[in-house]
Design a protein around this motif. Structure first.
Motif, PDB file in Angstrom:
ATOM      1  N   LEU A   1     -12.952  19.417 -28.012  1.00 26.57           N
ATOM      2  CA  LEU A   1     -12.509  20.060 -29.255  1.00 26.57           C
ATOM      3  C   LEU A   1     -13.601  20.962 -29.831  1.00 26.57           C
ATOM      4  O   LEU A   1     -13.312  22.046 -30.349  1.00 26.57           O
ATOM      5  N   LYS A   2     -14.844  20.548 -29.717  1.00 22.99           N
ATOM      6  CA  LYS A   2     -15.960  21.385 -30.194  1.00 22.99           C
ATOM      7  C   LYS A   2     -16.078  22.654 -29.359  1.00 22.99           C
ATOM      8  O   LYS A   2     -16.312  23.733 -29.884  1.00 22.99           O
ATOM      9  N   LYS A   3     -15.897  22.510 -28.040  1.00 19.99           N
ATOM     10  CA  LYS A   3     -15.926  23.688 -27.163  1.00 19.99           C
ATOM     11  C   LYS A   3     -14.790  24.641 -27.509  1.00 19.99           C
ATOM     12  O   LYS A   3     -14.970  25.859 -27.529  1.00 19.99           O
ATOM     13  N   ILE A   4     -13.607  24.078 -27.770  1.00 16.71           N
ATOM     14  CA  ILE A   4     -12.440  24.898 -28.121  1.00 16.71           C
ATOM     15  C   ILE A   4     -12.707  25.648 -29.417  1.00 16.71           C
ATOM     16  O   ILE A   4     -12.458  26.854 -29.508  1.00 16.71           O
TER      17      ILE A   4
ATOM     18  N   GLN B   1      -8.776  33.872 -21.865  1.00 18.04           N
ATOM     19  CA  GLN B   1      -8.446  33.054 -20.703  1.00 18.04           C
ATOM     20  C   GLN B   1      -9.303  31.792 -20.656  1.00 18.04           C
ATOM     21  O   GLN B   1      -8.818  30.713 -20.302  1.00 18.04           O
ATOM     22  N   LYS B   2     -10.566  31.919 -21.046  1.00 19.82           N
ATOM     23  CA  LYS B   2     -11.436  30.748 -21.099  1.00 19.82           C
ATOM     24  C   LYS B   2     -10.918  29.759 -22.143  1.00 19.82           C
ATOM     25  O   LYS B   2     -10.882  28.544 -21.904  1.00 19.82           O
ATOM     26  N   LEU B   3     -10.507  30.272 -23.297  1.00 20.60           N
ATOM     27  CA  LEU B   3      -9.933  29.411 -24.332  1.00 20.60           C
ATOM     28  C   LEU B   3      -8.661  28.732 -23.812  1.00 20.60           C
ATOM     29  O   LEU B   3      -8.454  27.537 -24.033  1.00 20.60           O
ATOM     30  N   ASP B   4      -7.834  29.477 -23.100  1.00 25.98           N
ATOM     31  CA  ASP B   4      -6.621  28.894 -22.505  1.00 25.98           C
ATOM     32  C   ASP B   4      -6.960  27.729 -21.577  1.00 25.98           C
ATOM     33  O   ASP B   4      -6.305  26.683 -21.617  1.00 25.98           O
TER      34      ASP B   4
ATOM     35  N   HIS C   1      -5.060  19.405 -23.374  1.00 25.02           N
ATOM     36  CA  HIS C   1      -3.682  18.920 -23.262  1.00 25.02           C
ATOM     37  C   HIS C   1      -3.570  17.878 -22.151  1.00 25.02           C
ATOM     38  O   HIS C   1      -2.943  16.836 -22.331  1.00 25.02           O
ATOM     39  N   SER C   2      -4.176  18.146 -21.015  1.00 24.23           N
ATOM     40  CA  SER C   2      -4.137  17.193 -19.901  1.00 24.23           C
ATOM     41  C   SER C   2      -4.796  15.878 -20.282  1.00 24.23           C
ATOM     42  O   SER C   2      -4.278  14.802 -19.974  1.00 24.23           O
ATOM     43  N   LEU C   3      -5.927  15.963 -20.950  1.00 20.22           N
ATOM     44  CA  LEU C   3      -6.647  14.760 -21.353  1.00 20.22           C
ATOM     45  C   LEU C   3      -5.836  13.941 -22.352  1.00 20.22           C
ATOM     46  O   LEU C   3      -5.711  12.727 -22.215  1.00 20.22           O
ATOM     47  N   VAL C   4      -5.248  14.602 -23.321  1.00 19.76           N
ATOM     48  CA  VAL C   4      -4.498  13.902 -24.357  1.00 19.76           C
ATOM     49  C   VAL C   4      -3.208  13.307 -23.793  1.00 19.76           C
ATOM     50  O   VAL C   4      -2.873  12.164 -24.093  1.00 19.76           O
ATOM     51  N   THR C   5      -2.496  14.039 -22.973  1.00 23.47           N
ATOM     52  CA  THR C   5      -1.250  13.503 -22.429  1.00 23.47           C
ATOM     53  C   THR C   5      -1.523  12.385 -21.429  1.00 23.47           C
ATOM     54  O   THR C   5      -0.760  11.426 -21.365  1.00 23.47           O
ATOM     55  N   ARG C   6      -2.618  12.482 -20.689  1.00 19.94           N
ATOM     56  CA  ARG C   6      -2.989  11.402 -19.770  1.00 19.94           C
ATOM     57  C   ARG C   6      -3.331  10.142 -20.557  1.00 19.94           C
ATOM     58  O   ARG C   6      -2.923   9.043 -20.209  1.00 19.94           O
ATOM     59  N   ASP C   7      -4.047  10.318 -21.664  1.00 16.73           N
ATOM     60  CA  ASP C   7      -4.429   9.184 -22.513  1.00 16.73           C
ATOM     61  C   ASP C   7      -3.188   8.522 -23.105  1.00 16.73           C
ATOM     62  O   ASP C   7      -3.066   7.311 -23.114  1.00 16.73           O
ATOM     63  N   LYS C   8      -2.239   9.322 -23.571  1.00 17.41           N
ATOM     64  CA  LYS C   8      -1.007   8.768 -24.159  1.00 17.41           C
ATOM     65  C   LYS C   8      -0.190   8.030 -23.121  1.00 17.41           C
ATOM     66  O   LYS C   8       0.351   6.966 -23.390  1.00 17.41           O
ATOM     67  N   SER C   9      -0.102   8.585 -21.933  1.00 19.79           N
ATOM     68  CA  SER C   9       0.714   7.932 -20.897  1.00 19.79           C
ATOM     69  C   SER C   9       0.056   6.637 -20.429  1.00 19.79           C
ATOM     70  O   SER C   9       0.737   5.668 -20.132  1.00 19.79           O
ATOM     71  N   SER C  10      -1.268   6.584 -20.390  1.00 21.82           N
ATOM     72  CA  SER C  10      -1.934   5.348 -19.964  1.00 21.82           C
ATOM     73  C   SER C  10      -1.795   4.269 -21.038  1.00 21.82           C
ATOM     74  O   SER C  10      -1.701   3.093 -20.739  1.00 21.82           O
TER      75      SER C  10
END
Length: 76
Positions: free
Chosen positions: A24-27, A53-56, A63-72
């Motif tokens: 989040l800090k990098k974003i 593109q870097k921001l994307d 998004h991948s990290l958060v959705t992976r965390d929610k699914s686990s």
């Protein structure tokens, strides 16, 4: 001292939380850099596009990290 399964799980959550915080800090930093650059240039400027593109990529990682965390969490 024996490590319990729940201790290990909580430690994993803390690591993921730290990863999320760093990302989040990098974003936020990338977004600020992009805004500053775009303010002085056209949106189709190659540098602005590259920064966007870097921001994307950072947002996709988040998004991948958060959705992976929610699914686990839902599996436990």
């Amino acid at each position: 001292m024996k490590l319990k399964i729940t201790d290990s799980f909580e430690g994993g959550r803390k690591r993921e939380s730290m990863q999320t915080d760093r990302l989040l800090k990098k974003i936020e930093n990338q977004r600020n850099l992009l805004y500053a650059k775009a303010k002085d240039r056209r949106l189709v400027d190659p540098e602005v596009v590259q920064m966007s593109q870097k921001l994307d990529r950072l947002l996709n990682q988040y998004h991948s990290l958060v959705t992976r965390d929610k699914s686990s969490r839902s599996k436990t």
